[in-house]
Design a protein around this motif. Sequence first.
Motif, PDB file in Angstrom:
ATOM      1  N   UNK A 188       0.924  -1.162  -0.481  1.00 43.77           N
ATOM      2  CA  UNK A 188       0.240   0.130  -0.211  1.00 43.77           C
ATOM      3  C   UNK A 188       0.784   1.287   0.376  1.00 43.77           C
ATOM      4  N   UNK A 189       1.887   1.147   0.855  1.00 37.03           N
ATOM      5  CA  UNK A 189       2.489   2.411   0.609  1.00 37.03           C
ATOM      6  C   UNK A 189       3.603   2.648  -0.706  1.00 37.03           C
ATOM      7  N   UNK A 190       3.587   1.405  -1.182  1.00 38.65           N
ATOM      8  CA  UNK A 190       4.711   1.403  -2.109  1.00 38.65           C
ATOM      9  C   UNK A 190       3.191   1.615  -3.227  1.00 38.65           C
ATOM     10  N   UNK A 191       2.267   2.170  -3.474  1.00 38.32           N
ATOM     11  CA  UNK A 191       0.963   1.826  -4.378  1.00 38.32           C
ATOM     12  C   UNK A 191       1.572   3.680  -4.235  1.00 38.32           C
ATOM     13  N   UNK A 192       1.748   4.077  -3.463  1.00 37.74           N
ATOM     14  CA  UNK A 192       0.942   5.354  -3.162  1.00 37.74           C
ATOM     15  C   UNK A 192       2.290   5.801  -3.308  1.00 37.74           C
ATOM     16  N   UNK A 193       4.022   5.602  -2.922  1.00 39.63           N
ATOM     17  CA  UNK A 193       4.980   6.549  -3.789  1.00 39.63           C
ATOM     18  C   UNK A 193       5.204   6.141  -5.114  1.00 39.63           C
ATOM     19  N   UNK A 194       4.552   4.869  -5.639  1.00 36.25           N
ATOM     20  CA  UNK A 194       4.774   4.612  -7.312  1.00 36.25           C
ATOM     21  C   UNK A 194       3.640   5.566  -7.888  1.00 36.25           C
ATOM     22  N   UNK A 195       2.972   6.557  -7.620  1.00 36.08           N
ATOM     23  CA  UNK A 195       2.164   7.342  -8.105  1.00 36.08           C
ATOM     24  C   UNK A 195       2.550   8.704  -8.031  1.00 36.08           C
ATOM     25  N   UNK A 196       3.672   8.621  -6.799  1.00 37.45           N
ATOM     26  CA  UNK A 196       3.756  10.319  -7.425  1.00 37.45           C
ATOM     27  C   UNK A 196       4.977   9.873  -7.771  1.00 37.45           C
ATOM     28  N   UNK A 197       5.944   9.152  -7.990  1.00 43.30           N
ATOM     29  CA  UNK A 197       6.572   8.905  -8.823  1.00 43.30           C
ATOM     30  C   UNK A 197       6.485   9.108 -10.656  1.00 43.30           C
ATOM     31  N   UNK A 198       5.500   8.191 -10.774  1.00 43.17           N
ATOM     32  CA  UNK A 198       5.171   8.472 -12.259  1.00 43.17           C
ATOM     33  C   UNK A 198       4.646   9.520 -12.984  1.00 43.17           C
ATOM     34  N   UNK A 199       4.034  10.397 -11.443  1.00 42.58           N
ATOM     35  CA  UNK A 199       4.061  11.860 -11.900  1.00 42.58           C
ATOM     36  C   UNK A 199       4.788  12.553 -12.412  1.00 42.58           C
ATOM     37  N   UNK A 200       6.633  12.123 -11.640  1.00 44.82           N
ATOM     38  CA  UNK A 200       7.172  13.245 -11.541  1.00 44.82           C
ATOM     39  C   UNK A 200       7.658  13.031 -12.858  1.00 44.82           C
TER      40      UNK A 200
END
Length: 276
Positions: A242-254
């Motif tokens: 779940x933490x990885x999913x939240x972080x991955x969304x931020x990384x994707x936007x960047x």
Amino acid sequence: MQFRQLRAIYQGEVYAEKFRVQRELKVKPGWRLPGIDESVSAIVEKELRYIRQNSRLLVTLVYPLLMLGFILVGGPAKRFFSLQSGGNLLGVFAGVLALSVSNMSYNTFGMDREGFGRWLLSPVPLQKVIRSKSLAQGALMCVIFLFATVTILTVGHVPLDKLVAVTAGFLSILVIQLGAGSLLSVYWPKRIEFTQMSSRMVSSASGFASLLIILPVAVINAVVIFATVYLHLSWLPLVASLVGLAVSLKIYSWLVKWAVRHAEEHLEEIASQLGA
């Protein structure tokens, strides 16, 4: 009658011997996806139609399902993946599927070829185009994952917490792959030749750069599995995914913003690579 015709011609009308009935031009309407505007729906429809016409991509998409079928039917792998440990089988399938999206996402403009120039002339921002392409590719992978999940749940058992953890982990890796693919697609674009079976789907540079993405993901997953098994932290996979999913969304936007900046600075170079 002749007087009226001559008068009409004199006034500038075009005269024809035969009367032709003008019928309404019937055009098949495009997709209208719920909750999504028309431009995104059009791009998603276009991407899925292009993928459907590429036999090599279809084989790549079907391969994980064939692997799953062989395991469920029987063979040496079935001894390792027993039906009681359906969560392990689902986890392996999710990892293979999430990594296989690189064949599409790492060269997302490759099938457009000369059409890349039309993206630049369209009123749709390039960032929206990239996100729409990611949506189409991600949605296709999610459908395959859903089909595999239903199949495994039908013949085996997967605990709810493990099901949620695997699903969130799959989405995390998928989002990272789509974001990295968007960036690599503009750094090393490659024209895809549909008529040449030996033509690579992605550039060699993108293939090597993918290792920088796969290795950290593999290390993180190995650490989570090790801590879960040897430290008996049964809650860790769910929290980590779940933490990885939240972080991955931020990384994707960047990554997408980075890709757009690079593309805007190298438009002619990208267009020449795809149109060569």
